[in-house]
Structures are given as C-alpha cells and as structure tokens.
Design a protein around this motif. Structure first.
Motif, PDB file in Angstrom:
ATOM      1  N   ALA D 107      42.524  35.390  36.532  1.00  0.00           N
ATOM      2  CA  ALA D 107      41.205  35.108  35.897  1.00  0.00           C
ATOM      3  C   ALA D 107      40.008  34.915  36.087  1.00  0.00           C
ATOM      4  O   ALA D 107      38.518  34.139  35.603  1.00  0.00           O
ATOM      5  N   TRP D 108      40.172  34.189  37.593  1.00  0.00           N
ATOM      6  CA  TRP D 108      39.025  33.179  38.063  1.00  0.00           C
ATOM      7  C   TRP D 108      37.954  33.922  38.841  1.00  0.00           C
ATOM      8  O   TRP D 108      37.916  35.280  38.959  1.00  0.00           O
ATOM      9  N   VAL D 119      37.025  28.858  36.452  1.00  0.00           N
ATOM     10  CA  VAL D 119      39.035  29.072  36.413  1.00  0.00           C
ATOM     11  C   VAL D 119      39.434  28.747  35.562  1.00  0.00           C
ATOM     12  O   VAL D 119      39.327  27.971  34.417  1.00  0.00           O
ATOM     13  N   ALA D 120      39.650  29.805  35.058  1.00  0.00           N
ATOM     14  CA  ALA D 120      40.207  30.300  33.285  1.00  0.00           C
ATOM     15  C   ALA D 120      40.692  28.666  33.250  1.00  0.00           C
ATOM     16  O   ALA D 120      41.739  28.727  33.781  1.00  0.00           O
ATOM     17  N   PHE D 121      40.890  28.366  32.036  1.00  0.00           N
ATOM     18  CA  PHE D 121      41.957  26.744  31.432  1.00  0.00           C
ATOM     19  C   PHE D 121      41.661  25.764  32.703  1.00  0.00           C
ATOM     20  O   PHE D 121      43.011  24.803  32.599  1.00  0.00           O
ATOM     21  N   ARG D 122      40.294  25.677  32.727  1.00  0.00           N
ATOM     22  CA  ARG D 122      40.281  24.857  33.887  1.00  0.00           C
ATOM     23  C   ARG D 122      40.802  23.059  33.326  1.00  0.00           C
ATOM     24  O   ARG D 122      41.886  22.484  33.985  1.00  0.00           O
TER      25      ARG D 122
END
Ligand code: FES
Ligand code: FES
Ligand code: FES
Ligand SMILES: [Fe+3]
Ligand SMILES: [Fe+3]
Ligand SMILES: [Fe+3]
Lengths: 163, 412, 412, 412, 163, 163
Positions: D107-108, D119-122
């Motif tokens: 999911a970027w 960025v997912a959960f960056r």
C-alpha cells in the motif's frame, strides 16, 4: 416427418451422444478392460494422422482388426508395457451422421484430449476426429470401425492409453 | 560453461559426463560440428521424389533443407534459405513445382538446383530503383548440399570433407542396408514423436543392444527376442555405425533362457495373446534374421523387425528436445496380405509400439534425472571398454562406438 | 553476466539487486551452492512412509530424490538417478516395493538404502558379454543423502558440511515447530501451485510480516490479524529461519486499530460473512497464538492459521518459475467435527485461499516489473537495517535475515 | 557470442548478419541500448487518457510503463515498478484512479506523476517497527520517463540524451504524420498479433517498399498498389524514420504495368470481387495519396491505407518473439457511413488483413530459415547501397536506413 | 407444455446443435467454399475480441456485411493470400438460446479452436463464444449474424481461415 | 419404453444439458452473483484434485457446505481479494447420468477451462470432471453437491473465480 419418427430420430441421436460419453468415460476413468466392449467382434480400430489419412496411406499408430486385438492391447498395457502414470481427458463435440442406414451409421465427431502427467503437467495431447462406423446390436450401439484421425503428425513422447 | 571447457573422463568411452546431454553451448557446437560438419545425414527415400519438380523439406540438425528432383532427373538439396533476405523458399513439407522455386517474399526465382534465375524488378521500374549492376545472379544462389544415394536412400552433407557416402558407410554396414532394400520401396505411412531429451540419448538407446529384452518386457515375454537368442552386434571400425541382429527364437534354448530370465522381473509366464495374428511373420529376406537395428552416424536408423521395416530420422530440436521421424516401408511387389502383415506388425513399433513405446519415454526420464548431476557420468562397461563387433548383444560396445566417433568431431 | 560478477550494494541486507531474481547464471549457482550445498531441505513427513518398502519422490532444488522406509525401519534418501546410465530409478510420486528398487532401463537392482544389489546379465550370456571383473557393485550405488528427522519432519542434505539438523534449526525455531506437532500427523490432502517467479520472491513473501494485513485485505477486514494485534517475529541468529506469530484479536485494540487502518484502502466496514462457520476455530494448542508462519532456510514453511495447519515446500523450477507444494495436516485424535473445522478453515489458504491467493500472484507481478531493471534494488528498511527478532510485525527484519544467510553461501 | 563480438560486414548497410535476429546477448543489449536508450517510443494516443486519473500500461522494450493523465492535466509516464520491492504498481491495462496510484503489496502510495506520497505504517505500530528516520519519501518515487506529444501521439524515453521529440522526428516525417491526424482521433478498436520472429524482422518488413506488390498478391491483383503506380519513399537523413507513399492507381499506366507484372506469379487477371463495397474509399485528405506507411525509429508505425488508419507498436518479447499492437483510428467528425467505410477497409489490414496477413508470417519463416546460418548475411541492395529518399518504391533504401540508425546505438 | 410442443422444442434444439456441428465441420474440413452458405444474403459476420466487444468498439478482425463478402474472403484465401498449411479443430459447447422468437433466435455457444501446423505443432488458437442470430429459412437455419467474440486480444501470427 | 416416457427422458436430458450451459455461462460471463443460485441451500461444493479424490483425502481447494458460503466466496472476490483481470472459457462434454432416482441424479461431465489473462495469454487452466448431485426443485434443477475433480495437482498462480 410424423411425431413418432421424429421422436425415434431424436432418441437415436441422444443414444449416440450417450455412446460417445460412455466411450470417453471408459478411457478417461482407466476402465480399459471395458474398452473393447464398445466394439463388434470383427472390428477395425486405427489411430492415424490426417497426413497419412488424406494421402491414403494405410499405416496406423495402432492398427487392429479384431476386438481380441484390442483386448491384447489392454493386457500389454497392464502387464508388459512401462510408462509413467498419466490420464486423458477427452472432449467430444459436433456429432454428425455422415451416412444413415438406419441401424448402421457412418459417424464423425470432433475430439480433443488433454493429457495430465503425475507431476501435474497438462498438455494438449491430441486434437482430431473420430471417423466411425456404428451398428445397432442386441446390446446397443457398437463400433464396427473407429478411425482416430489426428490433426497432428506428432505424438508427445508416446501413446500408451488408446484414444 | 563453454563447449570447450569440458574435460573428458580418463575412462574414455566407458564414461560420459551427463553435461553433454544438457549443456546449451555443447548443443550449439554440435549443430555446427556434427550436423553441419563432415557427416552424411539421411534426407529422403529417392522414390519419394519420382518426378522432376517434386520436392520435400527436411533438416540438417536445425538447418532447414529442401530436397528436389531436378530437371536433370537427379536429386539435389539446398539450404531452404533465400539468398536475398533469408526467407524459407519452400513452405510446404512436400510439393511439386513446374517452374523452379520462387520465394514468396520478393519473388526471387531459383531453379531446382538452387541457382538464382531471376530477381523481381531487378532493373527497377520506369528506370528507377532496381539492383546495382554489380549484382550477379550467379553469386546469389541457394547454399547447396552434397548429396549421394545408397540403396535408394538419399543422404546429404554440407561439408566438403565428408568422405564418399559408400566409404562413409562401409561395406559391412552397407551390406546390411542393402539386405533390407531388395525391392522398390513403397511408403506405407509416417509418424513422428517429440522426445523430451537430448538427441544423443535416443541414439544411445538405438545402439544399446543390452536394454531391449529388459526394458521391453513384451519382447521377452513372447520370446520374440532375448539376449539368449542367437545374434550379435556389428560395429564399424570408426565406431560410428552399427547393426544389431537377432536370429529367430528357435535358434535359442528356451528352457535355459527362461531359467536365466527368471531373475528378471519382466517375465509373465501366463501371458498369452488372444489374437496373435499380428505376429504372423514371414522370413521375407530368407536369412533367418528376424530383427535388425542399424544406425548410420549421427542420426539415421534402419529397422527390420520381422516384416515391419522403417527408417528413422533423429532430429535435434534443442538441448533437451528431439523429433523422431518414422517412415514405414513396404515393397512394390507386396500383395495385400503382405501389406496387411506389415501394418499389423507395425503395432510393435512407433509411438505406441509394444516394443518401442518405452524408448520414447526413457530418454526423458534420464534428462530429468541428470538435473543437478551434470558433472556425474554414465557407466558404459557392459561387454568391456572396447567398441568392436561382438557375437552377443549383452554389450554396450555400439554405444562406446558412438562416443568414439562423436568425441573427435567435438574436440573432446 | 556471471554469478560472480554481481557487486552487492553497500547497504547490505537492506538492498537486493533485482538481478538475483532473474539471472540464469545466478540461478544455476544457487542450485549448486544452496540446494546441493550445506542446507537442510524438507523431504517428507515421516508418517507418509509407514511401512518398509514405502517410498516417495521429491527434489533437492531440481535434483530428483527418492525417500524410502528401509528394511531397517529407518528413513533413507538417495538421488533418484541410476548409477548405470542415469535413468530415474523410481518413476512414481509414491509407491511401495517389497524387493528394493529396480531401474526399468536395464533392471539394475538397488536395496531401499540405495546400495546396488545386482546387475542384469552381469556375467553375460553363454559366456559372452557382461561386465568386466573390475566392476564392483559396491562402487556403483545411488548417491545418498544425509537425512534427519525433527518433530516427525524428514529433512535431507547432500553436503557433509551441513551441521546437525537440530543445531541447524536451533532451539527457538525448533520449539515453535514442536508446538504445532503435538500429535501424530494425518495428511488431509495436498495441493500445488506454479508460481511465475523466482523461488526467493516467494520466500521473501513468507518472511514478510509487513504485507499480510495490507495485501490480504480479507484478513484486515475481519480483524483476523492486523499489525495492531499483539505478535512479533522471531529470527534465528543466522537470519536463516524465522517465525511470525499473532495472538487472538481480542488482545488488540480495535478502535485504535480501525483508526490506524482507516488510511489503508483495504478496510470495508460493512463487509460481513453470511455463513461465518468456516471461521469457527478452537485454541487447540492453548497458548492463544492464532497465527504462526515459520520458515526454515532455504525453502521450508510451516503454517498454523487458527486450525489449518500445513507444511509448504518451495521448489525452484527455473530462474522465473517455482512450484509451491502444500500438505495439509490434521492429527490422529481429531474427531469428525475437528476435521471439518480444518477443512473449512483451509479456505483461508492455498491457491484459492482468502488470505493467500494474492501471494501466488504478487511474485509474478514483481518478476514482470523488474524486467529491464535488473540493476535496480529493492528497499528493505521497514523495522531498520538489522535482522534481529522484534516484538512487532511492522518490519522486514526476517527478509533481511534471509539475505544474511543467502549471501555468504553465494559468495556475495 | 557476446553482443560486442559481432563484426559487421564491410558492405555496411547492404549486408546484415542473421545473428542480430537470433542472438540472446544482442537482444539483451538492445533492450538496454535501443529501448532504454536515446530513442522516443510510442506510448499512447493522448485522447485515450481524457481525464486526470486515467492511466494505461505499456512497455519500453520489455520494461513495464504506466502512462497517466495527471492532476495537472498533463500526460506523465513512469516505470511501472514500485520503489519498495519492485511490484507492478498498476495491474490493469487501462484504469482510472481518483487518489493516485497505490501498490497492492504494501500500500505505498504515489501521485499520478510517480512521486511517493505515503508509506503504510511508516512510523510503525505502537511505537514499534516502521521506517528509519533516514528514509525520505522524495528519494523513493517511481522512475520517471520524459514524455512529449506530437500530433496527439504520446512518446516517451528514459534517456536524458534523446533530442527533443520534434527534432527527433524531423520536419519531413513530422509533416507526414500531421497529414493524417487532421482531426480529433477516435479509437475504433485494437488488435494484437504474436509474431514468432525478432522485432527487427517486422520493422524491416514495414520499411520494405519492395515487397508489398510481390508478397501481397491481393494488392497487385486489384491494382490497389503496384510498384508501377506513382509513389516513393522519404527517409530521414539519419535513416531512422521513413515514409512510403503511393498515389491512386489512376496515375499509373495499367497496361504497361500488367505487362511488367506478367512475369510475377501473383497476377490473377480473372479475379474479381463479388462485393467490392469494402474497397469504396474517399480521398479524405485530398492529396491523392491512397497509401502511406510511416515509421519512427525504433518501433512505431503509422499507416494510412485508403481510409483505414492505424498506429502500430512493435514490442519485443524475446529474441524470437514480438507483439504487434494495432490501434485503429477514426475521427470525431466521421459520420456513420465514414465509420462503416473504415471498418470495411480494415479488412485489408491486421492479423486477417488481405494485404497484411503475410507480414505476420514471413518474419517467422525467416526466423526458422536462418537457424544454423547465423553468420550468413541478408543482401539489401535493391535501389543501391544508400539510404536516401527515392521517387520509387523499388528499393530497400529505408531498410538500409534502419541499420544506419541501429548500428551506432549498438556499437557495430 | 404439451407433448407436441415439447417435441418441437427439442427437435429445434437438436437442429441447432446439428447446425453448429455442420458449421465447424465445414471450416475444419477445408470446405470453405460452402462456408458462406451458412449465412443469409444480407448477413453480418465479425471476429472481434472481448476487449473491443465489451468496450463497444466496432472494429472487427474480419468485418463483413454480406454473404458475397464472405465469398470474396474465401476467394482471396484460395487465390491471393499466402499462408502455411494449417488446420483448425473447433470444439463447441454450451448452446444457449438467449432470445427466442420462434423462427428467429439469438444464440450463444462457447467455442475453442486448436490450430495444427504442418510441422505438427498444435496450439490453443482461439477460445471464446459465438454470439449469433439464426433464422429459420426454406433451406434450414441460417446465420443472419455471427459475431465471434474471442477471449484474447492476441492472434498467433495470423488469422487466415475464418472461425 | 412408451413415447411419453421416452419424451420425458429426453426432455430431462436436454434440461440437464441446458443446466450445465447456463452454469458455465454464469461463470464465464462474470455473473458470479448468480452462481450460488445454481445450488440448493444446504449444498456441498468442493474443488479438489484427482490425486486427493482417489486417495480419499477430504481436502478441497475450495470447500463449502452451504450456499451462503458460496455467496461469501463471491463477496470476497468482489470486495476483498486482489487478482489480475482474467476470464474463463468452460467447455463441457460427455454428460452421463451415473445414478438415476428420477428427480435426483448423480451426474458426471467432462470439463475443460481455458483461462485468458488481460495481456491476451491463453492457457489450459483446468481439465477434469464435475461429479455432481442434481435435484429437481420448484425452480428447476439445482446442484445439491458439486465436486470439481481436477486431473492435475497443479494450479497456475491462483484460483480466484470458481469452476
Ligand atoms: S527474401 Fe526471398 S525474395 Fe526476398
Ligand atoms: S540406466 Fe538404470 S539400469 Fe541402466
Ligand atoms: S512492493 Fe510496492 S508497496 Fe511494497
Ligand atoms: Fe528399445
Ligand atoms: Fe501473504
Ligand atoms: Fe507487407
């Protein structure tokens, strides 16, 4: 055509459809011992290529002139010949009556066979047609002659199980 | 690794590194050195091209070839590659042309011997375009093969160094070919198999007189042929060609033989045919040899099994793929009954043959088995380490002969 | 380019050149150095071979292997390549033999441990042919693997240098394997997938604790597993093996989690099952871990997702093709209801699995995407640059661990 | 052999070693030097992406590319490879997205210009995991192409060295493109062919003004086009691009022409159409040119045959495989009758085209014919040895032009 | 439904099955000269891809608006166009009547074509469906319209023989 | 057998042929929402391999015990699962009635599925048979059980759309 005749004609066609369904089921479910029962005693069975067939060359990949020869073919596959486990899946389509003599018919159907090896690999093993002679007998329709005409000249590796 | 880098085992022909059956570089080198090199390769039966203008297409290795009957009545063969921009000149497997060969792409025309006869619009149109004057038709023909015929079989080669065909085959093997072709051959039909293995694995199988009665249990069971029946293997001095021959079973001692085979899993005492007609054979040649398998290096096979006679051509289609072409033969003077015999006995061979279907599969089994073992070697010691003729088939001498011929060509 | 020529990026395990997933030379080197090298590879579940004489065939990389239960009751494994001319000795995927293994080509016979017992016609026939006296049976057996068993799982290796299996796996990962195999395993069925990608892309996916809740939106939607539920990843010191584990959702905070996931496109608040029976699971192990994905380098995976338990074997079939084999497990003491649970939950995984079908495709997407970008690198920085165990799954540490183990084997 | 090792014949562009159509190393070098090099390649018709958020996927050589209409209303193109671990960002051939492009794997998210937006959960979850602070979004976007538009056609390149598109195409060829695109193009449909030949064999065919009336006998027979009708070939100075053009048959002299063609096998005097409506065309452009075939190096083709207009894209799919994509065009102001004309005339071209089906096959014929002849050369001397424009089509000048442009790129 | 009507319905279905059997036999046995006879004078014939079809794009790979155009196609294949010898093998399955107007029907069937080249290579050449309009005429059922909708965008090499 | 019974038998067979035609049309035309309607409420649906099937191993690639589970499968495909655009083309052949209880039948047919991806690549995706139990209900024949037995152990990439 009157209703009774029409019904008979339709019933016959359906019987023939069922004949082919049973025939390919027999081959694809490894019931080879019953395969010869689809033929008359004095039958002709041949697998050939369109190339040989249209050139009038008589050679068969399998060439048999009696039901007993078909039985021998099955015995050899069971007892003598060595080949990897494999199964066929026949598809039949386009049944046509080429010559209608009532209880004796020249038939043609398109056929296709997918072969699956034990490792899971599927391949288009055969495409072609059945050019058959079927006769109505006491125990139903039997093949007096079956010529399997393959579109391709090539057989992949070997042909063990009949078509 | 490159073709050159392979180091051959010190045991010589008794060991073969499996890499030679799998390595793409070795395969490419073979196409050049073996198939375009100084070897004679089977192209056709002369009688397949009766009329001037008849042609058929085949291959030298992977190189497409067209074989013609010229206006001069002679057989000619050329590479099937147009001298203009490389198109296939003949598209059909078999055909006939009354006015030479015309390439479909730009209609360049060649005669039946491959000489360029005309170039479309060579002089341009309306004074514009066309070929430069420096262009000479005679410099742009099709690449020609040398061809020669033996016992009605046409062979071809692209190398000037290949010895004369009759010398190449030799008297011994030559005699065994002639033995079969007594009359005017008549083609009964053809069939082909795709084998998922290197071409040499099939050739080894053909030259392997040791396997027949073990792999093909049908054979054994019916005592059609056993290593115990009289026979042997004749091998050309070069090792290149071979013939294995077997005499009728009656010459063997069945009791002793059954005893010997009793250890082999393949014997089924109780197994009998319901309709044995298809095995009714006649000794048509009259010398009592019921089985003869003959090979001419690199890829030609002639088979006589009772009355079923076939030539086989082994065509490489890649490092791990091979096409095996069968042409079944009868003779002009066969009557209907004799033809029927041949057709029924043909059940023995070919892709569905009772004694040959295993040969179509075993090469593929080996091809799969040697993955990850390319530096291992096969062990070819049955019958010793030599490749001389032997009065037995319990030997791998003919296989060693093949490697004896193959290695110098490849530089190993 | 050759396998050696690759220069690894200075970022170490946080960067992987895409070339390693596409280059044929690197692939060939892997077959040698990884799969025939000092690694233990899963072969079978010991219970699949209950009786002496039972055998099955599998692979070390692309090298065919046969696994047997010997007369001695022990498991043995050999390369499935005849010592004579390299034929596959066992043709069937599974079988049983009461008298050892016989090669079909020339009937050479081996015992169940791969020792050559007899050679057909070794002494020739009628005093002719046969093997030379120098030929010794004991020098021509099948190539033997070292095998060892852990928690009923059989592993094999061809290298003498591979450490003992229990040391190779280590206590931590070992305990997590044992946790699942509490009883006598019973195979419920198998299935396989062909993946159009390099084998390492699938192994990365297995070790990728970051992707699950993002790629598999089914998971997220049902709060089966989110990165917000308690869990973590345990990684062997070598980096080679890993286990990711998740506790039941109840341990997580759904409100906070929904909030966090609200940015992720995958959440469908309104999505509810019409027949949720297939998700009715029991905590059969009793430690509250509902999800455990475990890998043993290079290509073994053990999965527990609620009550669906499966071992996965990742088999390379070429630089860009991989076979993924699943074996689903129940236990001897399962009652019908428990078996039904496992079968229903099996809808979650496999080729049609609600939370695994994407894994079958994503590797192929990458394989297609990296064409022309072989010298570009993937960026593996989630959770830092190390490959140590972490109490979170929002990390790619286990993937870095894989490269940490792979690179020295390959010399990068 | 390696790409570098090829020695070009002294005859220059009049000779082409067949190896360039078969060698895998040369092919790999082409992907790099030609398709990722300083060339403009056709991507799309701008009107295919009317709305911001519209996108489609295509290729530069084998490298996947996504073309978008950005929020800024401009066309953008990026390599379709996620900056994280290389997944395809866009999976569909065509699509629309209202919130940029999101990679399914983790999911970027990117904007429509390829800039990484999130960025997912960056920042990890619950303070654990996540990306290191050193990670900067702006350093991890999608690789961007330069794009430019000419006459509504979008081209792209990955090289900074490619000259401006209009200079690359040049005035002459440019004018001939503009001549066709007078109105707002409307896509009538698409079709594609898989050709079993190297991509350059098809490009040679396109530039081969010599073959049309010889290979496509349909053409000749109906006097639709003959080398005797007025026309010629315009070639860019670089040799890279070309246009061949033909004026309506009436300008030719049929009697003289028949005379000239009488030698060519292709003429069937007696052959007449039963329903010639499909050939009823109008001179919609008004300059009497009934046929124009135009190419822009390396792989773009624009065709006007009477009223059937199509752009063709030639995509390499391997050394011996090519995909040929056709997009058929009408214009916004076409009425039903005009559209019907275009659809009927479309029978002339495409995979089943009366005057194009042969082009789909002839490349494959050559590919098969050159096996074993990789060091032989094609002879390209029709119309001399130069690659200048000529007032005739009885020439291979445009083909020589292609090699003139290809050789320096490849270093030959 | 009364017996007569039931019988008529069944007879019609069988007639349609036979129509398709004859149609594919005609193509696969190289009797192309008879192919146009399966159509009405003013017919529509088109081969297209599912992609074009579902996007409402009118383009056809072959696009004909009269039986004469089909005859011209055959003449061109016989007299003008150059292509390697090749044969098709059609398989038909799943006939459905989408719209029933008695003597005029919208029909759909699944179809698959295996192509075999002279070297023996077989390949899956086409898969898709026939979306047809059939009408009952004095000499039997004819196609007033036949749209061959191929699942794939790709044609291998060329399409010479019609589908 | 009297004419009425014969006609009824034939009509039933044709109805079953139509059932399969509609079933595969539903799958191949992406009308998945209607797929569960071919089943009874309490149905069994399973996709498995011949290897598992003949070994008596119960595992399914898809394994459902109610029509609602089939509905959930469709919802997941529509709302949750990610896969590339792709279509199937089913071919059915050789319908056989294995057990005839009048209004409840054990049926078997051969089946073959060609899968086409959006890039145009076609492949032989599945070959095998439907081993079904069909029952006659108020609104026609429904599947009480359908077991898809695939000849191959291998699935190419993934199986998203049901068979
Ligand atoms: S390639 Fe043969 S004439 Fe041009
Ligand atoms: S290869 Fe195994 S016995 Fe000869
Ligand atoms: S690969 Fe694209 S987000 Fe991870
Ligand atoms: Fe043999
Ligand atoms: Fe996953
Ligand atoms: Fe052309």
């Amino acid at each position: 055509m009157d209703a009774a005749a029409e019904l008979a004609r339709i019933a016959r066609r359906i019987a023939l459809e069922e004949l082919y369904a049973e025939y390919v089921h027999c081959l694809d479910s490894d019931a080879l011992e019953h395969w010869p029962d689809f033929f008359t005693d004095a039958c002709h069975y041949r697998i050939t290529s369109a190339e040989n067939y249209s050139a009038g060359l008589p050679l068969g990949i399998i060439y048999a002139n009696s039901r007993d020869m078909l039985r021998d073919r099955v015995s050899a596959l069971r007892e003598a010949n060595i080949y990897e486990p494999q199964t066929y899946r026949h598809l039949i389509s386009g049944l046509r009556i080429e010559r209608d003599e009532g209880d004796a018919l020249d038939l043609e159907t398109h056929m296709l066979v997918v072969r699956t090896m034990q490792d899971g690999a599927m391949s288009l093993f055969a495409a072609g047609r059945y050019a058959d002679r079927a006769v109505r007998t006491a125990d139903g329709w039997k093949f007096a002659s079956k010529v399997v005409v393959l579109d391709s000249r090539l057989i992949d590796t070997l042909l063990a199980i009949p078509l | 690794m490159s073709a050159a880098a392979l180091e051959w085992p010190k045991e010589g022909n008794a060991r073969v590194p499996y890499r030679v059956f799998a390595d793409p570089d070795i395969y490419r080198a073979e196409l050049e050195r073996v198939f375009l090199g100084p070897t004679w390769q089977y192209l056709a039966i002369a009688d397949e091209l009766p009329q001037p203008g008849d042609y058929l297409t085949t291959f030298l290795g992977e190189t497409p070839v067209v074989v013609t009957r010229g206006e001069d009545g002679q057989i000619h063969a050329m590479v099937n590659r147009c001298a203009h921009r490389g198109n296939l000149v003949c598209l059909k497997r078999r055909g006939h042309s009354d006015d030479g060969l015309t390439c479909v792409y730009h209609a360049w025309r060649y005669d039946l011997e491959g000489n360029l006869k005309s170039v479309a619009f060579r002089r341009g149109v309306g004074g514009k375009g066309g070929m430069p004057d420096s262009f000479k038709l005679e410099q742009h023909g099709l690449q020609k093969l040398r061809t020669d015929t033996f016992a009605g079989l046409v062979f071809g080669t692209l190398s000037p160094d290949t010895p004369q065909l009759s010398d190449y085959i030799g008297n011994d093997i030559g005699g065994r070919i002639g033995r079969v072709f007594r009359g005017k051959p008549k083609v009964l039909g053809t069939t082909s198999q795709i084998l998922h293995n290197n071409w040499k694995l099939y050739v080894e199988n053909v030259k392997d007189t040791y396997h027949a009665s073990l792999l093909h249990t049908f054979f054994t069971t019916f005592r059609l042929s056993r290593l115990t029946t009289a026979g042997g293997v004749a091998i050309a001095e070069s090792g290149a060609h071979h013939t294995s021959y077997t005499y009728g079973a009656q010459r063997g001692d069945n009791a002793a033989s059954d005893q010997l085979y009793s250890e082999i899993p393949s014997l089924h005492e109780d197994y009998r045919l319901k309709d044995p007609r298809f095995l009714e054979s006649v000794d048509e040649i009259g010398d009592g040899i019921t089985l003869q398998i003959l090979s001419v290096f690199p890829n030609f096979v002639l088979q006589q099994i009772h009355n079923t006679i076939a030539v086989r051509l082994v065509l490489p289609k890649g490092p791990e793929e091979t096409e095996l072409q069968w042409t079944y033969i009868g003779f002009g003077d066969d009557d209907a009954a004799m033809t029927e015999k041949r057709l029924l006995q043909a059940n023995l061979v070919g892709p569905a043959g009772y004694v040959s279907m295993e040969d179509g599969a075993v090469g593929g089994f080996i091809q799969r088995a040697i993955k990850g073992g390319e530096d291992e070697c096969s062990v070819i010691e049955m019958g010793g380490h030599e490749h001389a003729s032997q009065p037995t088939r319990t030997t791998e001498a003919a296989i060693r002969g093949f490697w004896q011929a193959w290695r110098p060509l490849m530089g190993y």
